[in-house]
Design a protein around this motif. Structure first.
Motif, mmCIF file in Angstrom:
data_model
loop_
_atom_site.group_PDB
_atom_site.id
_atom_site.type_symbol
_atom_site.label_atom_id
_atom_site.label_comp_id
_atom_site.label_asym_id
_atom_site.label_seq_id
_atom_site.Cartn_x
_atom_site.Cartn_y
_atom_site.Cartn_z
ATOM 1 N N ALA A 451 -22.114 15.134 -2.228
ATOM 2 C CA ALA A 451 -23.349 15.517 -2.924
ATOM 3 C C ALA A 451 -24.471 15.701 -1.911
ATOM 4 N N VAL A 452 -24.544 14.792 -0.951
ATOM 5 C CA VAL A 452 -25.540 14.920 0.120
ATOM 6 C C VAL A 452 -25.258 16.177 0.940
ATOM 7 N N LEU A 453 -23.976 16.384 1.298
ATOM 8 C CA LEU A 453 -23.611 17.557 2.096
ATOM 9 C C LEU A 453 -24.049 18.844 1.407
ATOM 10 N N GLY A 454 -23.731 18.960 0.123
ATOM 11 C CA GLY A 454 -24.078 20.178 -0.594
ATOM 12 C C GLY A 454 -25.567 20.444 -0.601
ATOM 13 N N ARG A 455 -26.345 19.384 -0.761
ATOM 14 C CA ARG A 455 -27.809 19.550 -0.757
ATOM 15 C C ARG A 455 -28.300 20.015 0.612
ATOM 16 N N LEU A 456 -27.740 19.456 1.675
ATOM 17 C CA LEU A 456 -28.180 19.854 3.014
ATOM 18 C C LEU A 456 -27.752 21.288 3.339
ATOM 19 N N ILE A 457 -26.559 21.676 2.891
ATOM 20 C CA ILE A 457 -26.132 23.062 3.108
ATOM 21 C C ILE A 457 -27.089 24.014 2.400
ATOM 22 N N ARG A 458 -27.446 23.691 1.175
ATOM 23 C CA ARG A 458 -28.343 24.576 0.423
ATOM 24 C C ARG A 458 -29.745 24.567 1.012
ATOM 25 N N LEU A 459 -30.198 23.408 1.503
ATOM 26 C CA LEU A 459 -31.489 23.351 2.200
ATOM 27 C C LEU A 459 -31.494 24.344 3.368
ATOM 28 N N GLN A 460 -30.424 24.336 4.137
ATOM 29 C CA GLN A 460 -30.339 25.235 5.297
ATOM 30 C C GLN A 460 -30.326 26.697 4.851
ATOM 31 N N ALA A 461 -29.498 26.991 3.851
ATOM 32 C CA ALA A 461 -29.359 28.374 3.414
ATOM 33 C C ALA A 461 -30.646 28.902 2.796
#
Length: 656
Positions: A451-461
């Motif tokens: 869940a944390v990973l997905g949020r950070l990926i979307r933050l970057q994108a």
């Protein structure tokens, strides 16, 4: 004039603005103390006389009036002659001290203790600590034998003892038991008959993991009570002793599971060591599970996890059991959102072991889950390496995971796909879709780390796409998850994101630079050299170029892997254009990671200064797929400004 304050929690004193007032002799202090004890009420003159002397002398009344006059001059030295006193006043047949409610230390102490009882538990210990600081010695020191002082001295002393014990009780219940131990030790050395204090000390020791010391304290209490008072310990002490011997969970602090968890961990690991044979293969898989959890703590934990992971893999390979080795390698599914390895040599060894194990697995669908994990591991550990193997492994892992319909496998495989999404520029939308699927899967299946990973990926994108409102939402969600689930590394990425946001949204140059430097400080001790090395100087280079400032490259800065792109700028600043041109032409294509576009822009800036047409043409071709994005912002950390601006400048230089 400054107000006068009075002290009776120790020697009787009067002060003004920190200066001690001269109160003359002990009888003067006795009169003042007697009036303070009356708490602003009038004390008849004849009662004062009785209290000051067992057998009053013939002129006792006149003496008291003299004492009062002397005290008035000390307390109100500027009072005009024959003007009525305002502090020590005559009232009816006697005198009263009209001190303000907060002017006497004993009154302040009582008010603070009462206030602490009504405060939230978390704030009460500090209030009680301040209240206990009012004490300078025994109450009404110097008048211990006076009949009029005995009751008040006993009352205040008992209130103080209860305050010490109440503060200790609060600290123990709040999970701060270690803070309570020294005060309770000192308290019991002066008041060894306080049974409640013995109980609290034993409980505090137990909650700090000192079970043997806690039981020793209870034995001391039992011996003292029996030896001095001839009584057995009361029911609370007896229950505590039985609970400690049984390690009763009811003794754990309410709302503070840390100590309970520590004891549970100790008991569980002891049982594991006792029941699982030292050479058992199950230990290898269990160890990797532990390393997985250790890695998300960051710092020393992350470094230790990296160090011991290869040892576990080597031990598994030595067994000759490919399925066991696959489980050991694949169990380390730690989510990763940075596309450059912290230890490239270690990563190469892990990829090699995964490839060997993949080749040794038996054919057939029974091994597909293990095969998927090995492929996802290859994709993850091949991050930042320009080779067709990483993307192929990521694609195959994703296909298997979708066919098996296993959410834990799929998020692992999607992380591998994310790591291999940087082979060309302009992949922000693809990464955003990966992040969205990871967020959805993690929410449905309670996969916290992903869940944390997905949020950070979307933050970057979303940063790369210039959608800072969306990026803010994902940064906030990541921070909330991190706080709830104790993931300290998340704050490193969100701090850098906020610095990027400042740089990309028009904040003054100095503010953006300060934000980058503040974010960089969070990297110290985070255990992520692949992220840390060279990041700050690269971010500042991008900031300067985006603001139209000179590159101003400092060779002494720790450029790490980005030095090949920094060195030509330094050569240009030194007037060594030919060497700069040679260095530019020697530049390799940037690695396939989240800083690909940023390094392409650095190369473009060099080519623009040198008028190098070949370099301009290749950087234009590389950057073109990222048109509409912010260069480097896909990292979630830094930016070189809009890609379209760089394309326009290159186009003008090429005459297109």
């Amino acid at each position: 004039m400054e107000a006068v304050t009075f002290g009776v929690l120790g020697p009787v004193t009067a002060e003004r603005a920190g200066d001690v007032l001269a109160l003359r002799g002990p009888r003067h202090r006795a009169v003042l103390a007697r009036l303070i004890l009356a708490r602003r009420r009038m004390v008849p003159l004849d009662r004062v006389v009785e209290d000051l002397w067992d057998e009053p002398p013939p002129r006792a009344v006149g003496a008291v009036r003299t004492f009062v006059g002397d005290l008035r001059r000390a307390l109100e030295p500027d009072r005009p002659p024959r003007a009525p006193a305002r502090l020590l006043v005559t009232e009816g047949p006697g005198y009263a001290l009209r001190a303000a409610p907060d002017a006497v230390d004993a009154w302040r102490f009582e008010a603070a203790v009462t206030e602490a009882d009504r405060m939230p538990a978390a704030r009460a210990p500090e209030r009680l600590r301040a209240a206990l600081g009012e004490w300078r010695g025994p109450a009404y020191a110097g008048f211990g034998d006076a009949r009029w002082a005995r009751g008040e001295r006993s009352r205040l002393t008992e209130l103080r003892l209860r305050a010490v014990e109440r503060r200790a009780e609060l600290l123990v219940d709040l999970g701060r038991a270690a803070e309570a131990v020294p005060d309770l030790d000192a308290h019991l050395s002066e008041h060894p008959r306080r049974e409640e204090a013995w109980r609290l000390l034993a409980l505090a020791l137990y909650r700090t993991g000192r079970q043997a010391d806690a039981l020793a304290v209870l034995r001391r209490a039992r011996a003292l009570l029996a030896g001095q008072l001839g009584v057995d310990p009361g029911p609370r002490l007896r229950r505590l002793e039985a609970g400690i011997l049984a390690q009763d969970p009811a003794l754990d602090p309410p709302g503070e599971p840390a100590q309970a968890a520590a004891r549970l961990w100790a008991r569980a690991t002891e049982a594991y060591d006792r029941t699982v044979a030292a050479g058992a293969r199950a230990r290898l898989v269990s160890t990797v599970g532990l390393l997985r959890h250790l890695a998300v703590t960051g710092g020393d934990g992350l470094e230790a996890a990296r160090e011991h992971r290869t040892t576990a893999i080597a031990a598994a390979e030595e067994t000759g059991d490919a399925e066991l080795t696959a489980r050991v390698i694949g169990a380390y599914d730690v989510p990763a959102n940075w596309t450059r390895s912290d230890d490239p040599e270690l990563a190469r060894r892990i990829v090699a072991a995964a490839e060997r194990t993949l080749a040794a697995l038996p054919d057939g669908t029974a091994a597909d889950a293990a095969r998927c994990r090995l492929l996802a591991t290859i994709a993850l550990e091949s991050r930042g390496v320009r080779s067709p193997r990483g993307p192929r492994a990521a694609d195959e892992a994703e296909r298997i995971a979708r066919r098996l319909d296993d959410p834990a496998l799929l998020v692992f495989a999607l992380d591998g796909a994310f790591m291999q999404s940087c082979t060309t520029a302009g992949q922000a939308s693809r990464r955003d879709a990966i992040g969205a699927e990871v967020v959805a899967l993690a929410a449905r299946h309670d996969l916290v780390d992903h869940a944390v990973l997905g949020r950070l990926i979307r933050l970057q994108a979303r940063s790369a796409l210039g959608d800072f409102a969306g990026a803010d939402e994902h940064a906030g969600a990541a921070d909330r998850l991190a706080e709830r689930h104790e993931r300290p590394l998340v704050a490193v990425f969100t701090a850098w994101y906020r610095a990027l946001r400042a740089a990309a949204t028009g904040s003054p140059y100095d503010d953006a630079e300060a934000a980058y430097r503040s974010a960089a400080a969070r990297l110290d001790g985070a255990g992520m050299p692949g992220l840390e090395h060279g990041l700050l100087p690269l971010a500042l280079l991008g900031l300067r170029l985006a603001h139209g400032r000179p590159a101003d490259v400092d060779r002494r800065a720790g450029w790490g892997p980005y030095r090949p792109w920094a060195e030509p700028f330094a050569l240009l600043d030194e007037g060594r254009d030919a060497e700069a041109r040679t260095a530019l032409r020697a530049l390799a294509q940037p690695p396939p990671d989240l800083l690909y576009e940023a390094l392409c822009c650095a190369e473009a800036a060099l080519a623009l200064r040198l008028g190098d047409r070949a370099a301009l043409e290749r950087t234009y071709e590389r950057l073109l797929p990222a048109s509409g994005e912010l260069a480097g912002a896909g990292s979630g950390l830094l930016t070189f400004g809009p890609v379209d601006r760089w394309l326009a400048e290159i186009g003008r230089a090429l005459g297109t």
